[in-house]
Design a protein around this motif. Structure first.
Motif, PDB file in Angstrom:
ATOM      1  N   LEU A 181       2.574   9.708  11.477  1.00 43.87           N
ATOM      2  CA  LEU A 181       1.493   8.719  11.334  1.00 43.87           C
ATOM      3  C   LEU A 181       1.908   7.322  11.825  1.00 43.87           C
ATOM      4  O   LEU A 181       1.057   6.452  11.995  1.00 43.87           O
ATOM      5  CB  LEU A 181       1.040   8.635   9.865  1.00 43.87           C
ATOM      6  N   GLU A 228       0.831  -1.198   0.000  1.00 45.54           N
ATOM      7  CA  GLU A 228       0.000   0.000   0.000  1.00 45.54           C
ATOM      8  C   GLU A 228       0.869   1.253   0.000  1.00 45.54           C
ATOM      9  O   GLU A 228       1.838   1.349   0.761  1.00 45.54           O
ATOM     10  CB  GLU A 228      -0.943   0.042   1.218  1.00 45.54           C
ATOM     11  N   ILE A 285       1.961  13.917  -6.202  1.00 47.69           N
ATOM     12  CA  ILE A 285       2.942  13.103  -6.942  1.00 47.69           C
ATOM     13  C   ILE A 285       2.281  11.866  -7.589  1.00 47.69           C
ATOM     14  O   ILE A 285       2.939  10.837  -7.752  1.00 47.69           O
ATOM     15  CB  ILE A 285       4.121  12.645  -6.055  1.00 47.69           C
TER      16      ILE A 285
HETATM   17  N1  SAM Z   1      -4.810   5.770   2.549  1.00 49.30           N
HETATM   18  C1  SAM Z   1      -5.286   6.851   3.386  1.00 49.30           C
HETATM   19  C2  SAM Z   1      -6.762   7.085   3.141  1.00 49.30           C
HETATM   20  O1  SAM Z   1      -7.248   6.643   2.084  1.00 49.30           O
HETATM   21  O2  SAM Z   1      -7.408   7.691   3.979  1.00 49.30           O
HETATM   22  C3  SAM Z   1      -4.495   8.137   3.153  1.00 49.30           C
HETATM   23  C4  SAM Z   1      -4.499   8.673   1.750  1.00 49.30           C
HETATM   24  S1  SAM Z   1      -3.815  10.297   1.590  1.00 49.30           S
HETATM   25  C5  SAM Z   1      -4.622  10.833   0.101  1.00 49.30           C
HETATM   26  C6  SAM Z   1      -2.149  10.030   0.997  1.00 49.30           C
HETATM   27  C7  SAM Z   1      -1.168   9.456   1.994  1.00 49.30           C
HETATM   28  O3  SAM Z   1       0.104   9.323   1.359  1.00 49.30           O
HETATM   29  C8  SAM Z   1      -0.933  10.295   3.221  1.00 49.30           C
HETATM   30  O4  SAM Z   1      -0.960   9.489   4.360  1.00 49.30           O
HETATM   31  C9  SAM Z   1       0.478  10.887   3.039  1.00 49.30           C
HETATM   32  O5  SAM Z   1       1.159  11.166   4.225  1.00 49.30           O
HETATM   33  C10 SAM Z   1       1.135   9.771   2.237  1.00 49.30           C
HETATM   34  N2  SAM Z   1       2.270  10.220   1.390  1.00 49.30           N
HETATM   35  C11 SAM Z   1       2.449  11.425   0.806  1.00 49.30           C
HETATM   36  N3  SAM Z   1       3.588  11.427   0.093  1.00 49.30           N
HETATM   37  C12 SAM Z   1       4.137  10.190   0.212  1.00 49.30           C
HETATM   38  C13 SAM Z   1       5.322   9.589  -0.284  1.00 49.30           C
HETATM   39  N4  SAM Z   1       6.168  10.256  -1.082  1.00 49.30           N
HETATM   40  N5  SAM Z   1       5.595   8.304   0.074  1.00 49.30           N
HETATM   41  C14 SAM Z   1       4.741   7.617   0.869  1.00 49.30           C
HETATM   42  N6  SAM Z   1       3.613   8.145   1.377  1.00 49.30           N
HETATM   43  C15 SAM Z   1       3.302   9.410   1.047  1.00 49.30           C
END
Ligand code: SAM
Length: 285
Positions: free
Chosen positions: A80, A52, A128
């Motif tokens: 988180l 994920e 991204i």
């Molecule tokens: N899966 C959760 C949901 O559906 O409620 C969160 C989705 S949220 C749109 C995107 C998530 O990706 C956030 O938790 C954010 O911190 C994480 N994120 C952002 N940039 C990232 C990166 N470069 N690598 C990994 N995670 C990232």
């Protein structure tokens, strides 16, 4: 506990002093129906490794843990991590990696897990989306499918056909690597906080066999880049953007491929891009 309930997100914010980060694209899902659609579309079995991207507080992760053999979630935000350890504490088949997914070798994770291939899921951080999709595909991710939420506008571009306004380099690239399936259109109101635009979920199935035969994949992508880099120009002009070809070579290439030189890149299908690329490859470009 209903992880996806806005009241739960508020409680978690309070308990951990957690602040949602706009710049990390933190718009959390609050609709069980959409969560189920993503999980159902992934067709998870108890043999599967799920990777994920961006678990947030774990709404998709928890559902995946109930169905998969193993779940590995990559989350960039270290704030988180203690929250996820808490919300996912009842599962012993999950691993959280606190890293930028773009700097994570997912194939190494897959190999180490002893699974041959994974299934990728995620509600992608929108800042991204395209880099993540292209990194997965160009990096040759060992996955059967990628079921992801993204801005609706990006999903529209991915599934576009030649001759439409939204058809571009992203459409050609993704359709070269994958078959594309619609899973759901998702209104912005089901996120906390709501983003500015609607979203969509697509399932991308990695192809066993590519749809076109290429002498050199790099040249194929160079042609796509040159063609769409100047999408308003005719092919006879835009392909000059390749840099190492002459006007005459472009003309004979298009003639050999049976493509009118006045056409634009946005009208070409994968076969036609392949014919152009293979011609230049044979010229040693
Ligand atoms: N899966 C959760 C949901 O559906 O409620 C969160 C989705 S949220 C749109 C995107 C998530 O990706 C956030 O938790 C954010 O911190 C994480 N994120 C952002 N940039 C990232 C990166 N470069 N690598 C990994 N995670 C990232």
């Amino acid at each position: 506990m209903k992880l996806y309930a806005p009241s739960t997100i508020r409680e978690i914010k309070e308990k951990y002093g957690f602040k949602l980060s706009k710049s990390l694209g933190q718009n959390f899902l609050t609709d069980k129906n959409i969560i189920d659609k993503i999980i159902d579309a992934t067709e998870i079995t108890d043999e599967d490794l799920i990777i994920e991207i961006g678990p947030g507080i774990g709404v998709l992760t928890a559902e995946a843990c109930q169905k998969a053999k193993r779940v590995v979630a990559v989350e960039i935000d270290r704030n988180l991590i203690p929250i996820l350890e808490d919300t996912l504490s009842e599962y012993n088949n999950v691993e959280i990696i606190n890293q930028d997914v773009l700097k994570t070798d997912l194939n190494e994770i897959i190999e180490k897990s002893g699974c041959r291939r994974a299934k990728v899921i995620g509600n992608l951080p929108y800042y991204i989306t395209t880099p993540i999709i292209m990194a997965l595909l160009e990096g040759g991710i060992h996955a059967d499918s990628i079921t992801i939420m993204m801005q609706k506008e990006v999903a529209d571009r991915i599934k576009s056909n030649p001759g439409t306004k939204t058809y571009g380099a992203l459409s050609v690239a993704v359709q070269y690597y994958c078959t594309v399936r619609n899973v759901a259109v998702v209104p912005k109101e089901v996120f906390f906080p709501a983003p500015k635009v609607d979203s969509a979920v697509l399932r991308l199935d990695l192809r066993d066999e590519k749809p076109v035969e290429l002498d050199d994949e790099k040249m194929f992508f160079r042609c796509i880049k040159a063609g769409f880099g100047q999408r308003r120009k005719t092919l006879s002009n835009s392909l000059i953007g390749l840099g190492d070809v002459t006007k005459e070579e472009v003309k004979s290439c298009l003639e050999a491929a049976g493509i009118d030189e006045k056409r634009r890149a946005e009208t070409l299908n994968l076969d036609e891009f392949a014919a152009i690329a293979n011609y230049f490859s044979k010229l040693g470009k």
